[in-house]
Design an enzyme around this catalytic site. Sequence first.
Site, PDB file in Angstrom:
ATOM      1  CD  GLU A 402      -3.364  -1.197   1.032  1.00  0.00           C
ATOM      2  OE1 GLU A 402      -3.699  -0.146   0.195  1.00  0.00           O
ATOM      3  OE2 GLU A 402      -3.946  -1.895   0.238  1.00  0.00           O
TER       4      GLU A 402
HETATM    5  C1  LIG Z   1       3.356 -10.548   0.643  1.00  0.00           C
HETATM    6  C2  LIG Z   1       3.025  -9.057  -0.841  1.00  0.00           C
HETATM    7  C3  LIG Z   1       1.848  -8.839  -0.920  1.00  0.00           C
HETATM    8  C4  LIG Z   1       1.130  -7.828  -2.429  1.00  0.00           C
HETATM    9  N1  LIG Z   1       0.406  -6.971  -3.083  1.00  0.00           N
HETATM   10  C5  LIG Z   1       0.237  -6.378  -3.927  1.00  0.00           C
HETATM   11  C6  LIG Z   1      -1.114  -6.450  -4.645  1.00  0.00           C
HETATM   12  O1  LIG Z   1      -2.255  -7.367  -4.825  1.00  0.00           O
HETATM   13  N2  LIG Z   1      -0.973  -5.803  -5.533  1.00  0.00           N
HETATM   14  C7  LIG Z   1      -0.142  -5.353  -6.294  1.00  0.00           C
HETATM   15  O2  LIG Z   1       0.095  -4.800  -7.323  1.00  0.00           O
HETATM   16  N3  LIG Z   1       1.010  -5.370  -5.276  1.00  0.00           N
HETATM   17  C8  LIG Z   1       1.301  -5.852  -4.571  1.00  0.00           C
HETATM   18  N4  LIG Z   1       2.410  -5.679  -3.635  1.00  0.00           N
HETATM   19  C9  LIG Z   1       3.384  -5.297  -4.478  1.00  0.00           C
HETATM   20  C10 LIG Z   1       3.553  -3.800  -3.636  1.00  0.00           C
HETATM   21  O3  LIG Z   1       2.626  -3.159  -3.146  1.00  0.00           O
HETATM   22  C11 LIG Z   1       5.260  -3.427  -3.744  1.00  0.00           C
HETATM   23  O4  LIG Z   1       6.513  -4.307  -2.695  1.00  0.00           O
HETATM   24  C12 LIG Z   1       5.353  -2.160  -2.963  1.00  0.00           C
HETATM   25  O5  LIG Z   1       4.480  -1.408  -3.725  1.00  0.00           O
HETATM   26  C13 LIG Z   1       6.806  -1.697  -3.352  1.00  0.00           C
HETATM   27  O6  LIG Z   1       7.586  -2.125  -4.666  1.00  0.00           O
HETATM   28  P1  LIG Z   1       8.875  -3.019  -4.440  1.00  0.00           P
HETATM   29  O7  LIG Z   1       8.919  -4.341  -3.747  1.00  0.00           O
HETATM   30  O8  LIG Z   1       8.966  -2.995  -6.225  1.00  0.00           O
HETATM   31  O9  LIG Z   1       9.985  -2.074  -4.167  1.00  0.00           O
HETATM   32  P2  LIG Z   1      10.843  -0.943  -4.717  1.00  0.00           P
HETATM   33  O10 LIG Z   1       9.826   0.303  -4.726  1.00  0.00           O
HETATM   34  O11 LIG Z   1      11.630  -1.296  -5.491  1.00  0.00           O
HETATM   35  O12 LIG Z   1      11.659  -0.007  -2.866  1.00  0.00           O
HETATM   36  C14 LIG Z   1      12.596  -0.913  -2.329  1.00  0.00           C
HETATM   37  C15 LIG Z   1      13.027   0.265  -1.573  1.00  0.00           C
HETATM   38  O13 LIG Z   1      13.429   1.026  -2.141  1.00  0.00           O
HETATM   39  C16 LIG Z   1      12.767   2.449  -1.104  1.00  0.00           C
HETATM   40  N5  LIG Z   1      12.209   3.154  -2.325  1.00  0.00           N
HETATM   41  C17 LIG Z   1      11.816   3.031  -3.695  1.00  0.00           C
HETATM   42  N6  LIG Z   1      11.091   4.510  -4.287  1.00  0.00           N
HETATM   43  C18 LIG Z   1      11.945   5.417  -3.262  1.00  0.00           C
HETATM   44  C19 LIG Z   1      12.009   6.356  -3.432  1.00  0.00           C
HETATM   45  N7  LIG Z   1      11.440   7.102  -4.711  1.00  0.00           N
HETATM   46  N8  LIG Z   1      13.137   7.458  -2.547  1.00  0.00           N
HETATM   47  C20 LIG Z   1      13.283   6.631  -1.166  1.00  0.00           C
HETATM   48  N9  LIG Z   1      12.651   5.211  -1.585  1.00  0.00           N
HETATM   49  C21 LIG Z   1      12.338   4.623  -2.069  1.00  0.00           C
HETATM   50  C22 LIG Z   1      11.266   1.996  -0.508  1.00  0.00           C
HETATM   51  O14 LIG Z   1      10.781   2.457  -0.042  1.00  0.00           O
HETATM   52  C23 LIG Z   1      11.653   0.519  -0.256  1.00  0.00           C
HETATM   53  O15 LIG Z   1      12.391   0.639   1.145  1.00  0.00           O
HETATM   54  C24 LIG Z   1       2.522  -7.070  -2.519  1.00  0.00           C
HETATM   55  C25 LIG Z   1       3.558  -7.150  -1.931  1.00  0.00           C
HETATM   56  C26 LIG Z   1       3.554  -7.988  -1.224  1.00  0.00           C
HETATM   57  C27 LIG Z   1       5.150  -8.089  -0.880  1.00  0.00           C
END
Ligand SMILES: Cc1cc2nc3c(=O)[nH]c(=O)nc-3n(C[C@H](O)[C@H](O)[C@H](O)COP(=O)(O)OP(=O)(O)OC[C@H]3O[C@@H](n4cnc5c(N)ncnc54)[C@H](O)[C@@H]3O)c2cc1C
Length: 581
Positions: A402
């Site tokens: 979220e």
């Molecule tokens: C169990 C689970 C259920 C999920 N369910 C859904 C779902 O139903 N539908 C769906 O669409 N998605 C879902 N997700 C995805 C989830 O919303 C994403 O994992 C999340 O938005 C983070 O994206 P990422 O994992 O690619 O991390 P990244 O975006 O790669 O982030 C990695 C790190 O970098 C930081 N970061 C990234 N950008 C910035 C910035 N601009 N400035 C500072 N820090 C930054 C982040 O805060 C994090 O600490 C789910 C994930 C999990 C693990």
Amino acid sequence: MDNPIVKGGSFLIEDLEPQAIFTPEDFTEDHRMIGKTARDFIDREVMPKLSQIEEQQWDITLGLMKKAGELGLLSVDVPEKYGGLGLDKTSSMLVAEAFGKSGSFAVTYGDQTGIGTLPIVFFGTEQQKEKYLAKFATAEWFTSYSLTEPNSGSDAISIRTTAALSPDKKYYTLNGSKNFLTNAGIADFYITFAKIDGQQFTSFIVPKGLPGITLGKEEKKMGIKGSSTRTMILENVQVPVENVLGEIGKGHKIAFNILNFGRFKLGASAIGGSKGVIADAIKYAKTRKQFGKAIAEFGLIQHKLAEMAIRIFAGESMVYRTAGLIDTALAHVNREGADASTQILKGIEEYAVECSILKVAGSEILDYVVDEGVQIFGGYGFMEEYPVARPYRDSRINRIFEGTNEINRLLITGMLLKRAMKGELPLMQKAQQLIGEITGFQDDADSSDMRLVRGAKKTALFAAGIAVQKYGTAFEEEQEVIGHISDIIMQIYAMESVLLRVQKMKEAAPIYQDIVRTFVNDAILQIEIHAKQILAAVAEGDSLKTYLLALRKLLKHTPINTIPCRRRIAAQLLERESYLV
Ligand SMILES: Cc1cc2nc3c(=O)[nH]c(=O)nc-3n(C[C@H](O)[C@H](O)[C@H](O)COP(=O)(O)OP(=O)(O)OC[C@H]3O[C@@H](n4cnc5c(N)ncnc54)[C@H](O)[C@@H]3O)c2cc1C
């Protein structure tokens, strides 16, 4: 709810009377009933089956979701016209809170009723609403929200899944891959996002049976093991044009607006989860004996129990204050009107800053509570057959999905600044005025908690104002400073919500006075640290000295001895064997 509508984010510049906020003590009989129905369902039906849910016995999960549907618990946010209960947002939060302690099951429910259903509630056509909503609300059909992709997480707008209109204009062909989809394995429909011709960000309702859809295996996760999480590959999937959701090229509006409500609910759910863990920790602390005494008699254990309760109280106060704000705004919407959904969405969007605060604060309160919960159980806390290991593992995801807590921290200050720039909130004027008056700040003889809240608000404006002045258009590159500003803003919302809530209680029991005094004392210390970090980053020499002097006057306080306060709070918790309310 007779309170006037207040602008989202205005808590930073307006001083409120206690009567102006909604609190759990204001719940109506209907609120109490829906809360009780949800709690009874979770305690009697779901908790006894949690290990089967964790083992991914999907028939158990699906059966329980159907039962929840029969009780109306999946249709709180679905309008009556489409077979739902159409209740207020306070009721919605009460249900989310009750489900919170069920971990995986809460995630399945949250996905189904929130990001899975609401895109259609708010953006669907009449035909789509009639076709899907009643079936989602009874769990006859399951839904999943698929935005995230392997290379597009926080940067959701950069998705690569494409959609191309067929020559006969009857369907779109979707290609791409999505990952981490909650409810993917049980879903009948996927609310999917793709770019038409690689450009126009658009949402589609994708039925599961279409040729070209392949789901990956269930992910092996650290926590929420009983919720389905899978990838989805879309290879030349032909989606009928009537399944486009909302306007072409406006999918980002769906993706981001829906998350506001999801964040709000996540905050409520985290508070419910925290209440479950504190109750287990209290009971254990009373029975576990070391050095010839129950561990509950030790000061360091009492500190933990009291601190858990204080933070939960703060989270709960913020959740229901925000629910009250939204319900007050939505009370003026004509539910029969053609644009009712748009108006409701706008009402929620107004409080996007508060929703992000609840998401970050709720998830971090829960993380604190589960961590100290494990600590109170000692080595047994590390063992799966004791009740805190699961919530400890389940909690961690809340800071990630979220919108990660980093992204939400950036949003809190970013959205406020945007509103200020658009002239919707006079934040910049107030900040400028404060900066102009800096050398004239007087020592305030008033030592009340309310004076400290006012001082904290001025601190936020003054520190943020100086930072914006210094960095200008490069401000958004200064993430560490923005993070500190957001932390101050969150503390202010929490502190004021706690204080006004207790002031509003007719005869607040001493425990609530202890909670307020301890919370305000500690929040001011935290705010001071964040403000000093900001000021030291933006100024040096004589300017820094002037700013620090002004800060000292704004936050002037004599720290209280919080040890007896926490001991008294812990004593009450141990007597009640549960959280306070
Ligand atoms: C169990 C689970 C259920 C999920 N369910 C859904 C779902 O139903 N539908 C769906 O669409 N998605 C879902 N997700 C995805 C989830 O919303 C994403 O994992 C999340 O938005 C983070 O994206 P990422 O994992 O690619 O991390 P990244 O975006 O790669 O982030 C990695 C790190 O970098 C930081 N970061 C990234 N950008 C910035 C910035 N601009 N400035 C500072 N820090 C930054 C982040 O805060 C994090 O600490 C789910 C994930 C999990 C693990």
